[in-house]
Motif scaffolding. Structure first.
Motif, PDB file in Angstrom:
ATOM      1  N   UNK A   1      51.843  25.343  47.696  1.00  0.00           N
ATOM      2  CA  UNK A   1      51.319  25.962  46.477  1.00  0.00           C
ATOM      3  C   UNK A   1      50.149  26.929  46.718  1.00  0.00           C
ATOM      4  N   UNK A   2      49.739  27.088  47.981  1.00  0.00           N
ATOM      5  CA  UNK A   2      48.682  28.055  48.289  1.00  0.00           C
ATOM      6  C   UNK A   2      49.248  29.451  48.573  1.00  0.00           C
ATOM      7  N   UNK A   3      50.556  29.599  48.442  1.00  0.00           N
ATOM      8  CA  UNK A   3      51.208  30.908  48.630  1.00  0.00           C
ATOM      9  C   UNK A   3      50.644  31.888  47.607  1.00  0.00           C
ATOM     10  N   UNK A   4      50.429  33.123  48.050  1.00  0.00           N
ATOM     11  CA  UNK A   4      49.892  34.169  47.177  1.00  0.00           C
ATOM     12  C   UNK A   4      51.004  34.805  46.363  1.00  0.00           C
ATOM     13  N   UNK A   5      50.698  35.046  45.095  1.00  0.00           N
ATOM     14  CA  UNK A   5      51.616  35.665  44.139  1.00  0.00           C
ATOM     15  C   UNK A   5      50.936  36.901  43.568  1.00  0.00           C
ATOM     16  N   UNK A   6      51.667  38.014  43.525  1.00  0.00           N
ATOM     17  CA  UNK A   6      51.188  39.208  42.825  1.00  0.00           C
ATOM     18  C   UNK A   6      52.035  39.367  41.572  1.00  0.00           C
ATOM     19  N   UNK A   7      51.370  39.503  40.439  1.00  0.00           N
ATOM     20  CA  UNK A   7      52.067  39.675  39.165  1.00  0.00           C
ATOM     21  C   UNK A   7      52.438  41.140  38.986  1.00  0.00           C
TER      22      UNK A   7
END
Length: 138
Positions: free
Chosen positions: A39-45
């Motif tokens: 869950x520490x994966x980076x997400x760009x919206x």
């Protein structure tokens, strides 16, 4: 880093291994399990089509550019207090879901979604509220 549009945040909560095509399911499962396990994966919206839309089958209307879908993206981002272009970890998105969402929000925000009738998205929101994270896909 993964790029996600607004409504796919909620789609990931309810995802149970079903989709529009085998290729779409494999792609969605891969992302879902990655977020579940890390869950520490980076997400760009992003605005508009994202990495999940890339595998949407090329048959008929490309719903990823549908106005209803764009409206759903915007409604979910607003509900969570997020903006296009933001970069954050998946765990922080889950935290925002816990702070601002209840299962019945799915009935309103995702009213026109064909997947809503399964009831799995409400279950997914409840899992996040109970800090269980994303469900394992079997």
């Amino acid at each position: 880093m993964y790029k996600l549009r607004g409504h796919h945040i909620f789609c990931l909560l309810g995802y149970r291994g079903m989709g529009y095509s085998q290729e779409y399911v494999e792609n969605m499962t891969r992302l879902h399990q990655t977020l579940r396990e890390n869950p520490k994966i980076w997400i760009q919206l992003v605005k508009g089509p994202d990495q999940l839309c890339e595998k949407y089958p090329n048959s008929g209307e490309y719903h990823c550019q549908n106005e209803n879908i764009h409206n759903r993206d915007a409604a979910i981002l607003e509900k969570l207090g997020l903006k296009i272009g933001q970069i954050m970890q998946w765990k922080d998105i889950e935290s925002l879901i816990r702070k601002s969402t209840v299962p019945t929000d799915i009935q309103i925000i995702c009213e026109s979604c064909s997947w809503r009738s399964y009831g799995i998205c409400e279950e997914g929101v409840q899992d996040i509220l109970e800090e269980k994270g994303l469900r394992e896909i079997k």
